[in-house]
Design a protein around this motif. Structure first.
Motif, PDB file in Angstrom:
ATOM      1  N   UNK A  79      -6.573  -2.781   8.345  1.00  0.00           N
ATOM      2  CA  UNK A  79      -6.646  -2.070   7.064  1.00  0.00           C
ATOM      3  C   UNK A  79      -5.319  -1.419   6.697  1.00  0.00           C
ATOM      4  N   UNK A  80      -5.024  -1.380   5.426  1.00  0.00           N
ATOM      5  CA  UNK A  80      -3.786  -0.794   4.907  1.00  0.00           C
ATOM      6  C   UNK A  80      -4.157   0.265   3.880  1.00  0.00           C
ATOM      7  N   UNK A  81      -3.588   1.441   4.032  1.00  0.00           N
ATOM      8  CA  UNK A  81      -3.891   2.552   3.123  1.00  0.00           C
ATOM      9  C   UNK A  81      -3.313   2.289   1.736  1.00  0.00           C
ATOM     10  N   UNK A  82      -4.091   2.600   0.727  1.00  0.00           N
ATOM     11  CA  UNK A  82      -3.638   2.438  -0.656  1.00  0.00           C
ATOM     12  C   UNK A  82      -2.380   3.265  -0.914  1.00  0.00           C
ATOM     13  N   UNK A  83      -2.312   4.466  -0.340  1.00  0.00           N
ATOM     14  CA  UNK A  83      -1.168   5.345  -0.581  1.00  0.00           C
ATOM     15  C   UNK A  83       0.143   4.754  -0.095  1.00  0.00           C
ATOM     16  N   UNK A 119      -7.613   1.897  -7.298  1.00  0.00           N
ATOM     17  CA  UNK A 119      -8.782   2.548  -6.688  1.00  0.00           C
ATOM     18  C   UNK A 119      -8.456   3.038  -5.274  1.00  0.00           C
ATOM     19  N   UNK A 120      -8.793   4.272  -4.949  1.00  0.00           N
ATOM     20  CA  UNK A 120      -8.476   4.797  -3.614  1.00  0.00           C
ATOM     21  C   UNK A 120      -9.196   4.065  -2.493  1.00  0.00           C
ATOM     22  N   UNK A 121     -10.292   3.359  -2.828  1.00  0.00           N
ATOM     23  CA  UNK A 121     -11.038   2.635  -1.803  1.00  0.00           C
ATOM     24  C   UNK A 121     -10.788   1.127  -1.873  1.00  0.00           C
ATOM     25  N   UNK A 122      -9.710   0.708  -2.515  1.00  0.00           N
ATOM     26  CA  UNK A 122      -9.393  -0.718  -2.579  1.00  0.00           C
ATOM     27  C   UNK A 122      -9.216  -1.252  -1.153  1.00  0.00           C
ATOM     28  N   UNK A 123     -10.016  -2.245  -0.737  1.00  0.00           N
ATOM     29  CA  UNK A 123     -10.008  -2.680   0.670  1.00  0.00           C
ATOM     30  C   UNK A 123      -8.847  -3.618   0.993  1.00  0.00           C
ATOM     31  N   UNK A 124      -7.684  -3.042   1.210  1.00  0.00           N
ATOM     32  CA  UNK A 124      -6.487  -3.811   1.529  1.00  0.00           C
ATOM     33  C   UNK A 124      -6.412  -4.088   3.032  1.00  0.00           C
ATOM     34  N   UNK A 125      -5.971  -5.296   3.384  1.00  0.00           N
ATOM     35  CA  UNK A 125      -5.729  -5.654   4.789  1.00  0.00           C
ATOM     36  C   UNK A 125      -4.428  -6.435   4.878  1.00  0.00           C
ATOM     37  N   UNK A 126      -3.714  -6.260   5.979  1.00  0.00           N
ATOM     38  CA  UNK A 126      -2.532  -7.088   6.180  1.00  0.00           C
ATOM     39  C   UNK A 126      -2.948  -8.445   6.746  1.00  0.00           C
ATOM     40  N   UNK A 149      -4.260  -8.862   1.834  1.00  0.00           N
ATOM     41  CA  UNK A 149      -5.496  -9.509   1.404  1.00  0.00           C
ATOM     42  C   UNK A 149      -6.423  -8.472   0.775  1.00  0.00           C
ATOM     43  N   UNK A 150      -7.102  -8.890  -0.284  1.00  0.00           N
ATOM     44  CA  UNK A 150      -8.084  -8.035  -0.937  1.00  0.00           C
ATOM     45  C   UNK A 150      -9.100  -8.948  -1.615  1.00  0.00           C
ATOM     46  N   UNK A 151     -10.387  -8.685  -1.451  1.00  0.00           N
ATOM     47  CA  UNK A 151     -11.393  -9.532  -2.107  1.00  0.00           C
ATOM     48  C   UNK A 151     -11.209  -9.550  -3.620  1.00  0.00           C
ATOM     49  N   UNK A 152     -11.381 -10.735  -4.210  1.00  0.00           N
ATOM     50  CA  UNK A 152     -11.164 -10.866  -5.649  1.00  0.00           C
ATOM     51  C   UNK A 152     -12.097  -9.967  -6.447  1.00  0.00           C
ATOM     52  N   UNK A 153     -13.343  -9.763  -5.958  1.00  0.00           N
ATOM     53  CA  UNK A 153     -14.284  -8.910  -6.680  1.00  0.00           C
ATOM     54  C   UNK A 153     -13.767  -7.476  -6.755  1.00  0.00           C
ATOM     55  N   UNK A 154     -13.253  -6.980  -5.622  1.00  0.00           N
ATOM     56  CA  UNK A 154     -12.724  -5.615  -5.595  1.00  0.00           C
ATOM     57  C   UNK A 154     -11.469  -5.511  -6.449  1.00  0.00           C
ATOM     58  N   UNK A 209       8.156  -6.343  -4.040  1.00  0.00           N
ATOM     59  CA  UNK A 209       7.406  -7.572  -4.321  1.00  0.00           C
ATOM     60  C   UNK A 209       6.109  -7.542  -3.512  1.00  0.00           C
ATOM     61  N   UNK A 210       4.993  -7.704  -4.198  1.00  0.00           N
ATOM     62  CA  UNK A 210       3.678  -7.651  -3.544  1.00  0.00           C
ATOM     63  C   UNK A 210       2.878  -8.894  -3.934  1.00  0.00           C
ATOM     64  N   UNK A 211       2.293  -9.533  -2.931  1.00  0.00           N
ATOM     65  CA  UNK A 211       1.367 -10.639  -3.175  1.00  0.00           C
ATOM     66  C   UNK A 211       0.001 -10.213  -2.670  1.00  0.00           C
ATOM     67  N   UNK A 212      -0.972 -10.159  -3.566  1.00  0.00           N
ATOM     68  CA  UNK A 212      -2.344  -9.830  -3.208  1.00  0.00           C
ATOM     69  C   UNK A 212      -3.122 -11.140  -3.072  1.00  0.00           C
ATOM     70  N   UNK A 213      -3.499 -11.455  -1.843  1.00  0.00           N
ATOM     71  CA  UNK A 213      -4.190 -12.713  -1.522  1.00  0.00           C
ATOM     72  C   UNK A 213      -5.688 -12.459  -1.611  1.00  0.00           C
ATOM     73  N   UNK A 214      -6.365 -13.235  -2.438  1.00  0.00           N
ATOM     74  CA  UNK A 214      -7.755 -12.932  -2.774  1.00  0.00           C
ATOM     75  C   UNK A 214      -8.784 -13.674  -1.923  1.00  0.00           C
TER      76      UNK A 214
END
Length: 237
Positions: free
Chosen positions: A97-101, A85-92, A172-177, A144-149
């Motif tokens: 905020x971290x851009x999806x692209x 999703x282009x609006x996936x709310x990623x953060x370091x 980090x990304x919310x588990x719901x998103x 290697x990517x770790x998405x922390x929920x």
């Protein structure tokens, strides 16, 4: 001859000729046609470049879904693949905020879990690192990517291990998103699998729960060989 209105060449030279050349409608039409042709040619070349870039990845899908060399894939192939999703709310980890692209142009082997990271999480992170190394000369094509929920702080020792080159990208990304993009198998938590995302940012493969690393490697080998030359040699660390 007396009374003649004819002028001598000297008179013409003295007064000069005041002539203005105007572009004809035909000239304007030719210019417009040339501009239109250049525009069409430019668009055609753009389409060709896009197709050439996407062709190896499309070939990898064709290999898996149609040809299916050496039997079925070990993991689950996601068909159709699901774009990030282009609006996936990623953060370091600093909360920025971290851009999806920023995650495109590379294959991504993804681990999902909370920041406390116990037992299965540690096993998945270790397996992720080992799998990348087992790819040999192809390993630089896989990040290697770790998405922390959640917002649980990472243990200092774990952060240090993840920062060792080649570093793991931790976001980090919310588990719901995240659940609107990645999905677990029936009866399994989102953290129960490894996930593979292609260089176009599309989730296209999921490991079984409690994956066998050697069987996962075979799937990775096939995909990377089928898509050689499309992605980048490695994201700067």
């Amino acid at each position: 001859m007396s009374g003649s209105n004819s002028s001598s060449p000297d008179d013409v030279s003295a007064h000069g000729l005041d002539l203005t050349v105007h572009a004809s409608p035909t000239d304007d039409a030719l210019v417009a046609l040339r501009d239109a042709e250049r525009t069409r040619r430019g668009r055609f070349m753009m389409v060709v470049v896009v197709l050439l870039c996407a062709l190896p990845v499309l070939a990898s899908y064709f290999t898996f879904y149609v040809i299916k060399p050496k039997g079925q894939a070990y993991g689950s192939l996601i068909s159709p693949s699901i774009p990030m999703p282009p609006d996936l709310p990623l953060r370091n980890l600093a909360g920025e905020p971290v851009a999806v692209d920023s995650l495109r142009q590379q294959w991504l082997l993804v681990v999902v879990d909370g920041g406390s990271c116990v037992a299965e999480c540690e096993s998945h992170l270790y397996m992720q690192r080992q799998l990348r190394e087992m790819l040999g000369r192809e390993r630089d094509r896989l990040d290697k990517v770790w998405l922390v929920t959640d917002d649980v702080p990472l243990q200092p020792a774990l952060r240090e291990a993840l920062a060792a080159r080649p570093a793991t990208t931790v976001l980090r990304v919310p588990s719901e998103a995240l659940g609107r993009w990645l999905r677990a198998d029936t009866g399994q938590p989102l953290s129960g699998h490894l996930y593979l995302v292609d260089p176009m940012g599309r989730w296209m493969w999921r490991s079984p729960a409690r994956p066998d690393p050697m069987k996962v490697k075979k799937d990775l080998d096939r995909l990377l060989k089928a898509s050689v030359s499309w992605d980048q040699p490695g994201r700067p660390q």
